[in-house]
Design a protein around this motif. Sequence first.
Motif, PDB file in Angstrom:
ATOM      1  N   LEU A 112       0.858  -1.254  -0.038  1.00 17.98           N
ATOM      2  CA  LEU A 112      -0.066  -0.076   0.042  1.00 17.98           C
ATOM      3  C   LEU A 112       0.856   1.154   0.054  1.00 17.98           C
ATOM      4  O   LEU A 112       0.906   2.102   0.890  1.00 17.98           O
ATOM      5  CB  LEU A 112      -1.095  -0.063   1.274  1.00 17.98           C
ATOM      6  N   HIS A 113       1.718   1.170  -1.158  1.00 18.88           N
ATOM      7  CA  HIS A 113       2.568   2.483  -1.219  1.00 18.88           C
ATOM      8  C   HIS A 113       2.599   3.216  -2.360  1.00 18.88           C
ATOM      9  O   HIS A 113       3.451   4.075  -2.795  1.00 18.88           O
ATOM     10  CB  HIS A 113       4.291   1.947  -1.040  1.00 18.88           C
ATOM     11  N   ALA A 114       1.288   3.760  -2.800  1.00 11.44           N
ATOM     12  CA  ALA A 114       0.995   4.475  -3.884  1.00 11.44           C
ATOM     13  C   ALA A 114       1.548   5.742  -3.564  1.00 11.44           C
ATOM     14  O   ALA A 114       1.321   6.326  -2.649  1.00 11.44           O
ATOM     15  CB  ALA A 114      -0.363   4.362  -4.453  1.00 11.44           C
ATOM     16  N   GLU A 115       2.154   6.378  -4.567  1.00 13.27           N
ATOM     17  CA  GLU A 115       2.476   7.859  -4.570  1.00 13.27           C
ATOM     18  C   GLU A 115       1.561   8.613  -4.181  1.00 13.27           C
ATOM     19  O   GLU A 115       1.857   9.554  -3.334  1.00 13.27           O
ATOM     20  CB  GLU A 115       3.115   8.388  -5.869  1.00 13.27           C
ATOM     21  N   LEU A 116       0.380   8.421  -4.347  1.00 16.01           N
ATOM     22  CA  LEU A 116      -0.620   9.389  -4.020  1.00 16.01           C
ATOM     23  C   LEU A 116      -0.889   9.529  -2.753  1.00 16.01           C
ATOM     24  O   LEU A 116      -1.244  10.195  -1.938  1.00 16.01           O
ATOM     25  CB  LEU A 116      -1.949   9.158  -4.851  1.00 16.01           C
ATOM     26  N   LEU A 117      -1.027   8.019  -1.935  1.00 17.92           N
ATOM     27  CA  LEU A 117      -1.247   7.940  -0.586  1.00 17.92           C
ATOM     28  C   LEU A 117      -0.202   8.745   0.147  1.00 17.92           C
ATOM     29  O   LEU A 117      -0.363   9.511   1.342  1.00 17.92           O
ATOM     30  CB  LEU A 117      -1.172   6.434  -0.099  1.00 17.92           C
ATOM     31  N   LEU A 118       1.330   8.516  -0.190  1.00 16.97           N
ATOM     32  CA  LEU A 118       2.283   9.322   0.525  1.00 16.97           C
ATOM     33  C   LEU A 118       1.985  10.729   0.144  1.00 16.97           C
ATOM     34  O   LEU A 118       2.604  11.376   1.048  1.00 16.97           O
ATOM     35  CB  LEU A 118       3.595   8.960  -0.089  1.00 16.97           C
ATOM     36  N   GLN A 119       1.686  11.209  -0.847  1.00 18.26           N
ATOM     37  CA  GLN A 119       1.251  12.607  -1.108  1.00 18.26           C
ATOM     38  C   GLN A 119       0.320  13.192  -0.180  1.00 18.26           C
ATOM     39  O   GLN A 119       0.573  14.303   0.390  1.00 18.26           O
ATOM     40  CB  GLN A 119       0.895  12.735  -2.587  1.00 18.26           C
ATOM     41  N   MET A 120      -0.682  12.413   0.113  1.00 14.70           N
ATOM     42  CA  MET A 120      -1.993  12.775   1.037  1.00 14.70           C
ATOM     43  C   MET A 120      -1.162  12.840   2.380  1.00 14.70           C
ATOM     44  O   MET A 120      -1.675  13.841   3.210  1.00 14.70           O
ATOM     45  CB  MET A 120      -2.836  11.840   1.131  1.00 14.70           C
ATOM     46  N   ALA A 143       1.782  13.643   3.317  1.00 15.78           N
ATOM     47  CA  ALA A 143       2.581  15.076   3.368  1.00 15.78           C
ATOM     48  C   ALA A 143       1.661  16.145   3.098  1.00 15.78           C
ATOM     49  O   ALA A 143       1.784  17.213   4.006  1.00 15.78           O
ATOM     50  CB  ALA A 143       3.438  15.254   2.079  1.00 15.78           C
ATOM     51  N   GLU A 144       0.708  16.149   2.702  1.00 15.82           N
ATOM     52  CA  GLU A 144      -0.486  17.572   2.451  1.00 15.82           C
ATOM     53  C   GLU A 144      -1.276  17.381   3.734  1.00 15.82           C
ATOM     54  O   GLU A 144      -1.370  18.855   3.903  1.00 15.82           O
ATOM     55  CB  GLU A 144      -1.454  17.213   1.173  1.00 15.82           C
ATOM     56  N   LEU A 145      -1.492  16.482   4.389  1.00 19.09           N
ATOM     57  CA  LEU A 145      -2.445  16.640   5.716  1.00 19.09           C
ATOM     58  C   LEU A 145      -1.591  17.510   6.559  1.00 19.09           C
ATOM     59  O   LEU A 145      -2.220  18.126   7.463  1.00 19.09           O
ATOM     60  CB  LEU A 145      -2.585  15.344   6.146  1.00 19.09           C
ATOM     61  N   ALA A 146      -0.093  17.170   6.808  1.00 24.32           N
ATOM     62  CA  ALA A 146       0.494  17.961   7.654  1.00 24.32           C
ATOM     63  C   ALA A 146       0.490  19.599   7.538  1.00 24.32           C
ATOM     64  O   ALA A 146       0.765  20.446   8.508  1.00 24.32           O
ATOM     65  CB  ALA A 146       1.939  17.482   7.503  1.00 24.32           C
ATOM     66  N   ALA A 166      -2.295  19.825  14.773  1.00 28.26           N
ATOM     67  CA  ALA A 166      -2.651  18.463  15.197  1.00 28.26           C
ATOM     68  C   ALA A 166      -1.449  17.408  14.542  1.00 28.26           C
ATOM     69  O   ALA A 166      -1.278  16.761  15.250  1.00 28.26           O
ATOM     70  CB  ALA A 166      -3.914  18.055  14.403  1.00 28.26           C
ATOM     71  N   LEU A 167      -0.864  17.628  13.563  1.00 29.76           N
ATOM     72  CA  LEU A 167      -0.030  16.651  12.947  1.00 29.76           C
ATOM     73  C   LEU A 167       1.259  17.256  12.842  1.00 29.76           C
ATOM     74  O   LEU A 167       2.348  16.447  12.699  1.00 29.76           O
ATOM     75  CB  LEU A 167      -0.462  16.315  11.251  1.00 29.76           C
ATOM     76  N   GLY A 168       1.705  18.211  13.249  1.00 32.80           N
ATOM     77  CA  GLY A 168       2.999  19.190  13.002  1.00 32.80           C
ATOM     78  C   GLY A 168       3.914  18.233  13.926  1.00 32.80           C
ATOM     79  O   GLY A 168       5.182  18.066  13.623  1.00 32.80           O
ATOM     80  N   PRO A 169       3.844  18.018  15.270  1.00 37.44           N
ATOM     81  CA  PRO A 169       4.763  17.482  15.970  1.00 37.44           C
ATOM     82  C   PRO A 169       5.300  16.047  15.663  1.00 37.44           C
ATOM     83  O   PRO A 169       5.808  15.162  16.071  1.00 37.44           O
ATOM     84  CB  PRO A 169       4.053  17.518  17.577  1.00 37.44           C
ATOM     85  N   HIS A 170       4.220  15.293  14.851  1.00 34.73           N
ATOM     86  CA  HIS A 170       4.301  13.859  14.460  1.00 34.73           C
ATOM     87  C   HIS A 170       4.798  13.530  13.060  1.00 34.73           C
ATOM     88  O   HIS A 170       4.869  14.432  12.173  1.00 34.73           O
ATOM     89  CB  HIS A 170       2.965  13.464  14.620  1.00 34.73           C
TER      90      HIS A 170
END
Length: 301
Positions: A213-221, A223-226, A232-236
């Motif tokens: 489950l390593h699709a580039e789109l999932l990894l992009q998501m 990064a974008e969520l941060a 909420a996600l900055g420290p993690h």
Amino acid sequence: MIAGLSLWRGRYDRTFKWLEHLHWLRRRPGAPRPLSLETGQPVSSIADDVGGSEWKLRHDYQQLKYLARQPKRQQVSPYAPLASPDFAASVASAVGELWEVLWPVRDRGSEITAAESVKGMLSEGGQFAALSPYLDRAMHVPHIERIESGAFNPAVRWQPFEDAFLKNGVAYIDGSLTDKALSALANYFLEATVWHAPQAGGSFVKAHLLDGLHAELLLQMGAELASYLPRALGPHRLSSIYGHKYETEWPGQPGLGVHTLPGAVIVCIWTTASIASRNPEANGFEIFHTSAPDDMTAADR
């Protein structure tokens, strides 16, 4: 090790390349049985009769039949194989035959267990020995590229969503993905043969970042969520990605069942079409403010 370090450092481009290559090495069709990430030993959820293997086989049969109906596409990477419709139909036929043999054995509770039956049929000289190199394999793993315009919808009110999460520990938002990203993800989950782990007796199958489950789109998501949720996600750091696909015909229809997800912050994305929801006002996803029971096994989480 290298993939994990790249993930921790937020180098998702390197993470993708390593995980794509490792998945191909471990699960390429025709190779010996795939190696377990935990033990490094050969393992197969079907041949070893992991709990729910008959439901996993049923899922694979339905997925391969779906792939057989899709148009033939051009493969863009040696590590992102695409099964031709004819090949998918051929494997689907063999998987369907195996399932028809396995299901009655499990259903009637015969003294000859399903595990013994499957191992014998898939072993050298067995009735389905030729099928063994294609079970739990990376037969069809579409390459889903990044979306340059972004995967998440910038028009969504992200700040109130983040405020609600920081205040209550739980929050939900609708329409977070762009139509293009949602469509790409839904198609990927339908097609990609990365659902290797039956869970909770087979009521759902599971995929995860380190095993397909390593699709580039999932990894992009990730990064974008941060950037959308910096407080909420900055420290993690992104630690993993899981996917669950649920069996709608499981006896008694328990729905999703109760399971847990590890992490300091969990982001769940629901890609099921609205037409499939029994309640148009909700998706049936319930969150409990508690930890997993001590006696909950890993296969149920």
